[in-house]
Design a protein around this motif. Structure first.
Motif, PDB file in Angstrom:
ATOM      1  N   UNK A  22       6.501  91.971 -34.212  1.00 53.94           N
ATOM      2  CA  UNK A  22       5.197  92.541 -33.605  1.00 53.94           C
ATOM      3  C   UNK A  22       3.571  92.862 -34.197  1.00 53.94           C
ATOM      4  N   UNK A  23       3.300  94.216 -33.311  1.00 55.40           N
ATOM      5  CA  UNK A  23       2.488  94.913 -33.583  1.00 55.40           C
ATOM      6  C   UNK A  23       2.881  95.505 -34.630  1.00 55.40           C
ATOM      7  N   UNK A  24       4.462  96.771 -34.692  1.00 51.73           N
ATOM      8  CA  UNK A  24       4.809  97.442 -34.732  1.00 51.73           C
ATOM      9  C   UNK A  24       4.957  97.398 -36.257  1.00 51.73           C
ATOM     10  N   UNK A  25       6.106  95.808 -36.850  1.00 55.12           N
ATOM     11  CA  UNK A  25       5.456  95.632 -37.668  1.00 55.12           C
ATOM     12  C   UNK A  25       5.291  95.254 -38.950  1.00 55.12           C
ATOM     13  N   UNK A  26       3.447  94.938 -37.905  1.00 54.46           N
ATOM     14  CA  UNK A  26       2.666  94.350 -38.855  1.00 54.46           C
ATOM     15  C   UNK A  26       1.581  95.608 -39.519  1.00 54.46           C
ATOM     16  N   UNK A  27       1.901  97.192 -38.521  1.00 56.51           N
ATOM     17  CA  UNK A  27       1.582  98.323 -39.175  1.00 56.51           C
ATOM     18  C   UNK A  27       2.315  99.109 -40.182  1.00 56.51           C
ATOM     19  N   UNK A  28       3.627  98.963 -40.323  1.00 59.08           N
ATOM     20  CA  UNK A  28       4.583  99.243 -41.449  1.00 59.08           C
ATOM     21  C   UNK A  28       4.992 100.391 -40.329  1.00 59.08           C
ATOM     22  N   UNK A  29       5.915 100.210 -38.926  1.00 59.97           N
ATOM     23  CA  UNK A  29       6.369 101.216 -38.636  1.00 59.97           C
ATOM     24  C   UNK A  29       8.076 101.139 -39.218  1.00 59.97           C
ATOM     25  N   UNK A  30       9.339 101.929 -39.320  1.00 53.72           N
ATOM     26  CA  UNK A  30       9.178 101.889 -39.716  1.00 53.72           C
ATOM     27  C   UNK A  30      11.422 102.196 -38.541  1.00 53.72           C
ATOM     28  N   UNK A  31      12.424 102.252 -38.697  1.00 55.38           N
ATOM     29  CA  UNK A  31      13.324 103.240 -37.629  1.00 55.38           C
ATOM     30  C   UNK A  31      13.080 104.619 -38.726  1.00 55.38           C
ATOM     31  N   UNK A  32      13.657 105.554 -37.392  1.00 52.85           N
ATOM     32  CA  UNK A  32      13.138 106.727 -38.173  1.00 52.85           C
ATOM     33  C   UNK A  32      12.085 108.132 -38.136  1.00 52.85           C
ATOM     34  N   UNK A  33      11.211 106.945 -37.792  1.00 51.11           N
ATOM     35  CA  UNK A  33      10.124 107.099 -37.173  1.00 51.11           C
ATOM     36  C   UNK A  33       9.124 108.372 -35.934  1.00 51.11           C
ATOM     37  N   UNK A  34       8.629 109.082 -36.156  1.00 54.97           N
ATOM     38  CA  UNK A  34       8.727 109.940 -34.432  1.00 54.97           C
ATOM     39  C   UNK A  34       7.456 109.554 -34.298  1.00 54.97           C
ATOM     40  N   UNK A  35       7.321 108.702 -32.968  1.00 53.05           N
ATOM     41  CA  UNK A  35       5.772 108.574 -32.432  1.00 53.05           C
ATOM     42  C   UNK A  35       5.717 110.133 -31.439  1.00 53.05           C
ATOM     43  N   UNK A  36       4.629 111.174 -32.085  1.00 51.38           N
ATOM     44  CA  UNK A  36       3.871 111.384 -30.711  1.00 51.38           C
ATOM     45  C   UNK A  36       2.993 111.482 -30.146  1.00 51.38           C
ATOM     46  N   UNK A  37       2.037 111.362 -29.988  1.00 48.39           N
ATOM     47  CA  UNK A  37       1.267 110.648 -29.874  1.00 48.39           C
ATOM     48  C   UNK A  37       0.159 109.003 -30.249  1.00 48.39           C
ATOM     49  N   UNK A  38       0.236 108.321 -28.260  1.00 51.76           N
ATOM     50  CA  UNK A  38      -0.174 107.055 -28.443  1.00 51.76           C
ATOM     51  C   UNK A  38      -1.533 107.154 -27.736  1.00 51.76           C
ATOM     52  N   UNK A  39      -2.547 106.299 -28.045  1.00 55.28           N
ATOM     53  CA  UNK A  39      -3.631 106.255 -27.200  1.00 55.28           C
ATOM     54  C   UNK A  39      -4.210 107.301 -26.909  1.00 55.28           C
ATOM     55  N   UNK A  40      -4.554 108.489 -28.086  1.00 49.02           N
ATOM     56  CA  UNK A  40      -4.810 110.028 -27.689  1.00 49.02           C
ATOM     57  C   UNK A  40      -3.639 110.375 -26.426  1.00 49.02           C
ATOM     58  N   UNK A  41      -2.224 110.034 -26.065  1.00 56.72           N
ATOM     59  CA  UNK A  41      -1.912 110.761 -24.971  1.00 56.72           C
ATOM     60  C   UNK A  41      -0.940 111.502 -25.697  1.00 56.72           C
ATOM     61  N   UNK A  42      -0.289 112.738 -24.998  1.00 61.41           N
ATOM     62  CA  UNK A  42       0.827 113.136 -25.871  1.00 61.41           C
ATOM     63  C   UNK A  42       1.679 112.244 -25.334  1.00 61.41           C
ATOM     64  N   UNK A  43       3.514 111.863 -26.562  1.00 65.28           N
ATOM     65  CA  UNK A  43       4.579 111.092 -25.335  1.00 65.28           C
ATOM     66  C   UNK A  43       5.548 112.500 -25.709  1.00 65.28           C
ATOM     67  N   UNK A  44       5.683 112.981 -24.573  1.00 64.43           N
ATOM     68  CA  UNK A  44       6.684 113.768 -24.071  1.00 64.43           C
ATOM     69  C   UNK A  44       8.228 113.027 -23.959  1.00 64.43           C
ATOM     70  N   UNK A  45       8.427 111.796 -23.559  1.00 63.97           N
ATOM     71  CA  UNK A  45       9.988 111.207 -23.560  1.00 63.97           C
ATOM     72  C   UNK A  45       9.791 110.468 -23.575  1.00 63.97           C
ATOM     73  N   UNK A  46      10.564 109.322 -23.708  1.00 65.53           N
ATOM     74  CA  UNK A  46      11.125 107.039 -23.468  1.00 65.53           C
ATOM     75  C   UNK A  46      10.314 106.862 -22.137  1.00 65.53           C
ATOM     76  N   UNK A  47      10.156 108.151 -21.103  1.00 66.65           N
ATOM     77  CA  UNK A  47       9.137 107.086 -20.059  1.00 66.65           C
ATOM     78  C   UNK A  47       8.044 107.413 -19.873  1.00 66.65           C
ATOM     79  N   UNK A  48       7.707 108.666 -20.741  1.00 67.11           N
ATOM     80  CA  UNK A  48       6.163 108.608 -20.757  1.00 67.11           C
ATOM     81  C   UNK A  48       5.820 107.377 -22.033  1.00 67.11           C
ATOM     82  N   UNK A  49       6.076 107.533 -22.719  1.00 65.44           N
ATOM     83  CA  UNK A  49       5.743 106.379 -23.853  1.00 65.44           C
ATOM     84  C   UNK A  49       5.668 105.120 -22.929  1.00 65.44           C
ATOM     85  N   UNK A  50       7.091 104.503 -22.252  1.00 65.15           N
ATOM     86  CA  UNK A  50       6.709 103.200 -21.749  1.00 65.15           C
ATOM     87  C   UNK A  50       5.489 103.353 -20.412  1.00 65.15           C
TER      88      UNK A  50
END
Length: 475
Positions: free
Chosen positions: A416-444
């Protein structure tokens, strides 16, 4: 008809004869410049004790540069000659050759830091072949500038010029000691200004096509008025020899460093405390910019001037004190030119709107190793999503380890998109679409609302280093 043709041919030949000297007259005559300036150019050799010499023997390396096919080499360091016998090995001292130039009649000399690094003795040879022992006043590794002092009076000096007045295409000339050949003269033109090189954040280099080789390092670069506008420092090469790409430290940068070393023995420069990255086309679209420009803030150091001044993650710094930041590497040059305590007015793009921030810069700290985040593991809730990844909450221990309060940890990456842009297990996502990611719930929640078929941004932390990456979700 034949007469007319003959007259035309004769006229053309006459014009060529007349124009040839005129064309040749356009080429500069360097003889007066060389005669006037050569006496202030010196040869520099160094000696190391045998133990130090052997420790460094054979360690000359040529690093590969990410994203650049050729090899960028700090070529002026010489591999020391091998000893002929064990007894000779114990007695032999290492020597290196470089160049420098006298900037004051009482004996202050400028050269490169790497010419005199780790030297136990520095010998300066003047144009009349006399030799003087030099004292190392101070060095600045970040600009590769060193200031020396010899005992003397009424010494010949160079005239300092301003590199900011140089124009691309202008003739320039170098004098130095390539391969130990004293006072060799080479000439060329300015190829570019403000050039940014890997691992050289504080120097906007002058690029030239002047022939520079080992031994030219630390020597002066002159304009046609006989003024020194730069210090020849590095080349770009595949073979280790000259290939038409030479780089010089601007004279304004070198003189500022020399003045600070002379008066305080150290160099202080401004510091914001941010980690930045280049803004490409997709990132520009994601952050609401008309075109790629500026420096994108991907990390803010704790208790730094940036943190105290209100700079936020995801800000795009477009200017400072009225000067544009076109490339991300422009920002360190501008900040480094300030003194600790100076105020900086930053023009930033934040959430699609331009703002102005006033920040008081601090003093640049010493070099430190990168913070490294260990392999993070967690047993939190896993959930697959349109990005093609499963994420989990960060544990308290993991947050402490990587100094984060928010974010989610990538556990698995699928097709999927994550694999295509080179994301790996162990990476930490802190922001998505200019929004802060506070938890798994907010990420989803954010993922489910991601727009399709346009550039989106994501801030990812990997082994202590943060960066923004862009991607698109198909319709």
């Amino acid at each position: 008809m034949r007469t007319a043709k003959a007259l035309l041919v004769g006229l053309c030949a006459s014009l060529m004869i007349v124009l040839a000297p005129a064309a040749m007259a356009q080429l500069p005559d360097f003889t007066a410049l060389v005669e006037e300036s050569s006496p202030a150019v010196v040869n520099i050799s160094t000696r190391q004790k045998p133990q130090a010499a052997m420790a460094g023997r054979g360690q000359l390396t040529i690093p590969e540069l990410e994203g650049l096919p050729p090899i960028f080499r700090d070529f002026f360091e010489h591999a020391f000659p091998a000893p002929r016998s064990p007894d000779n090995q114990r007695r032999q001292e290492a020597q290196s050759l470089g160049s420098g130039f006298i900037i004051s009649a009482d004996g202050y000399i400028l050269t490169n830091n790497h010419v005199v690094a780790d030297a136990d003795e520095i010998i300066v040879r003047l144009s009349d072949r006399s030799e003087l022992l030099a004292e190392l006043v101070g060095t600045d590794t970040r600009t590769d500038v060193a200031l020396l002092k010899v005992e003397g009076k009424d010494l010949p000096v160079v005239r300092a010029g301003k590199s900011k007045d140089l124009k691309v295409g202008e003739w320039v000339l170098a004098i130095g000691s390539p391969f130990g050949f004293d006072h060799s003269v080479t000439a060329g033109i300015v190829s570019a200004k403000g050039r940014n090189l890997p691992n050289d954040n504080y120097v906007p280099f002058i690029q030239t096509d002047v022939a520079i080789n080992p031994g030219n390092s630390g020597g002066p670069l002159f304009n046609l008025s006989g003024e020194v506008v730069g210090i020849n420092s590095q080349i770009f090469t595949r073979s280790g020899g000259f290939m038409g790409l030479s780089f010089a430290i601007p004279m304004e940068v070198a003189m500022d460093v020399a003045d600070q070393l002379k008066h305080s023995g150290k160099v202080e420069r401004g510091w914001l405390g941010v980690v930045i990255q280049e803004v490409n086309k997709d990132l520009a679209e994601s952050f609401g910019l008309d075109k790629p420009a500026g420096a994108l803030v991907v990390q803010i150091l704790e208790d730094s001037p940036a943190a105290r001044g209100g700079i936020q993650l995801g800000d795009v710094i477009l200017g400072m004190n009225g000067k544009q930041v076109v490339m991300s590497a422009d920002l360190p040059h501008l900040v480094g030119a300030l003194k600790p305590g100076d105020s900086a007015r930053l023009d930033v793009m934040r959430e699609g709107k331009r703002q102005t921030l006033k920040v008081k810069v601090g003093a640049a700290p010493g070099e430190s190793g990168d913070a490294v985040a260990g392999k993070a593991r967690g047993d939190g809730k896993r959930m697959e999503n349109p990005l093609g990844i499963s994420v989990t909450e960060l544990t308290a221990e993991q947050k402490k380890m990587i100094d984060l309060e928010t974010g989610v940890l990538i556990q698995d990456v699928y097709e999927g998109p994550a694999a295509m842009i080179g994301l790996r297990p162990g990476d930490v996502i802190t922001h998505l679409n200019n929004q802060q990611v506070d938890s798994v719930k907010s990420f989803n929640t954010i993922v489910q609302k991601l727009p399709r078929d346009r550039s989106l941004s994501m801030r990812v932390l990997r082994q202590g280093r943060a960066s923004f990456i862009t991607f698109k979700l198909a319709r």
